[in-house]
Design a protein around this motif. Structure first.
Motif, PDB file in Angstrom:
ATOM      1  N   LEU A  21      -2.536   0.159  -0.660  1.00 42.93           N
ATOM      2  CA  LEU A  21      -1.773   0.366   0.568  1.00 42.93           C
ATOM      3  C   LEU A  21      -2.161   1.641   1.299  1.00 42.93           C
ATOM      4  N   THR A  22      -2.790   2.587   0.601  1.00 40.50           N
ATOM      5  CA  THR A  22      -2.996   3.915   1.190  1.00 40.50           C
ATOM      6  C   THR A  22      -4.443   4.386   1.209  1.00 40.50           C
ATOM      7  N   PRO A  92      -3.126  -6.191  -0.281  1.00 40.31           N
ATOM      8  CA  PRO A  92      -2.539  -5.690   0.983  1.00 40.31           C
ATOM      9  C   PRO A  92      -3.442  -5.896   2.201  1.00 40.31           C
TER      10      PRO A  92
END
Length: 395
Positions: A21-22, A92
């Motif tokens: 996600l990051t 994601p």
């Protein structure tokens, strides 16, 4: 799953979902995130063992950061850990790319606000691929011999018909020239414990499966579109040496006639803004080509060869990495992909993305954001999208 290994698997899923996600910035940034989070903070393995995994990922074709995630999951939780790490790191961005393609991927608008956005993404792709070519040339073709191999591959792609077999032949040419001219640097010796891996018999089965699929899928492609689609993406995943950007020419060639240049470049530009692996671009292309089933086939097919190779090679890595002839050939193959990507920078990226002087000026500004000012790729994508809309007179 036993009670004993459940905590480790939950930790793997949690850690890699957070990274998925990051972790913006592409494969090199991903490798830094992995080291900071999993090696330095969580201490899953030693730095030397991590360096061994990195070396193996560079030696093999496939998506380097995804292969490293797979191997780190394996070190922590065996096969189940490798599978969880892969899914958590990939889903994601893969789901986001599929959703974007379902909304606008097959026929990106050419006018209006959305048309300016698409034009901006295409211009962004020019800057990002140019930056990738420059960076790869510095790292993979730093000597006269390797630069010559890159130029030979570029000439071969430019002069021969645009067929996938020509790209394969260019990589093989690079490997052969690398072997003949002994272009690889000396091996750095490291005294590290062996990696947690399959048995050698299990590794051999993985390598055999990789080979059977690489040879068999083209022979079975006439059965129907699912096998044809799997062949396109499996071949791309199996032949990507040198980084995720190299998949661009392989996929562009394989999907000609199935995906328009406008859709292809818009998806590629959007993929730059995603966290996680760049290979999730396959989800966009598969969705455009065959809906959700096509997206699933494309994603599985493009990642599978890299994982088969990583699982198959880990039991043999200590011996394989010390075979100098193999290292020379691999260095030559890596140099050849610089030439392949250099040609892709011109066709289709530049020819489809740059329509005039204003587009070229924006592309140069975005390139400077990446290369001179060190801005992350997601910021460059936003700037490119806004710039494209501004050039359309709508912002």
């Amino acid at each position: 799953m036993t009670e004993a290994n459940r905590p480790a698997l939950l930790e793997i899923a949690s850690a890699f979902l957070r990274l998925g996600l990051t972790s913006f910035g592409g494969p090199i940034a991903h490798l830094g995130y992995f080291r900071s989070e999993l090696i330095q903070r969580r201490r899953w393995i030693s730095d030397d063992s991590y360096a061994e995994i990195l070396a193996l990922s560079q030696f093999l074709p496939g998506p380097a950061s995804s292969q490293v995630a797979f191997a780190l999951g394996w070190q922590r939780g065996g096969f189940a850990g490798a599978l969880l790490a892969t899914l958590a790191f990939t889903l994601p961005s893969a789901l986001t790319m599929i959703l974007l393609a379902a909304l606008a991927g097959s026929t990106p608008p050419e006018t209006g606000l959305a048309g300016g956005l698409v034009a901006g993404l295409k211009i962004t792709a020019v800057a990002i691929v140019a930056h990738a070519v420059l960076g790869m040339a510095r790292s993979l073709a730093p000597t006269g011999a390797r630069a010559g191999i890159a130029l030979a591959a570029l000439a071969m792609i430019a002069l021969l018909p645009a067929e996938a077999i020509v790209q394969v032949a260019a990589i093989l040419l690079g490997a052969g020239l690398g072997f003949v001219f002994r272009v690889a640097p000396p091996l750095r010796e490291m005294a590290t414990p062996p990696l947690r891996a399959l048995s050698r018999k299990g590794g051999a089965y993985c390598l055999a499966t990789f080979t059977v699929l690489l040879i068999g899928l083209p022979l079975l492609a006439t059965i129907g579109w699912p096998v044809e689609l799997a062949d396109i993406f499996y071949r791309a995943g199996a032949l990507v040496f040198g980084g995720g950007h190299v998949v661009l020419p392989l996929l562009q060639n394989g999907t000609q006639g199935l995906v328009s240049d406008a859709s292809f470049l818009a998806g590629y530009g959007a993929a730059q803004a995603m966290p996680g692996p760049l290979f999730t671009f396959a989800g966009w292309l598969g969705q455009v080509t065959g809906g959700l089933p096509g997206a699933v086939i494309a994603l599985v097919a493009i990642f599978l060869p890299g994982f088969l190779l990583m699982a198959g090679a880990m039991p043999f890595w200590a011996a394989l990495s010390r075979i100098s002839n193999a290292r020379h050939a691999m260095a030559g193959a890596n140099a050849a992909v610089v030439g392949i990507l250099g040609h892709a920078l011109y066709e289709p990226v530049f020819t489809s993305g740059i329509r005039g002087d204003a587009d070229l000026a924006l592309a140069v500004a975005l390139f400077l954001m990446l290369g001179l000012w060190g801005r992350p790729a997601w910021q460059v994508v936003i700037a490119g999208a806004l710039g494209g809309m501004a050039l359309s007179g709508l912002v």
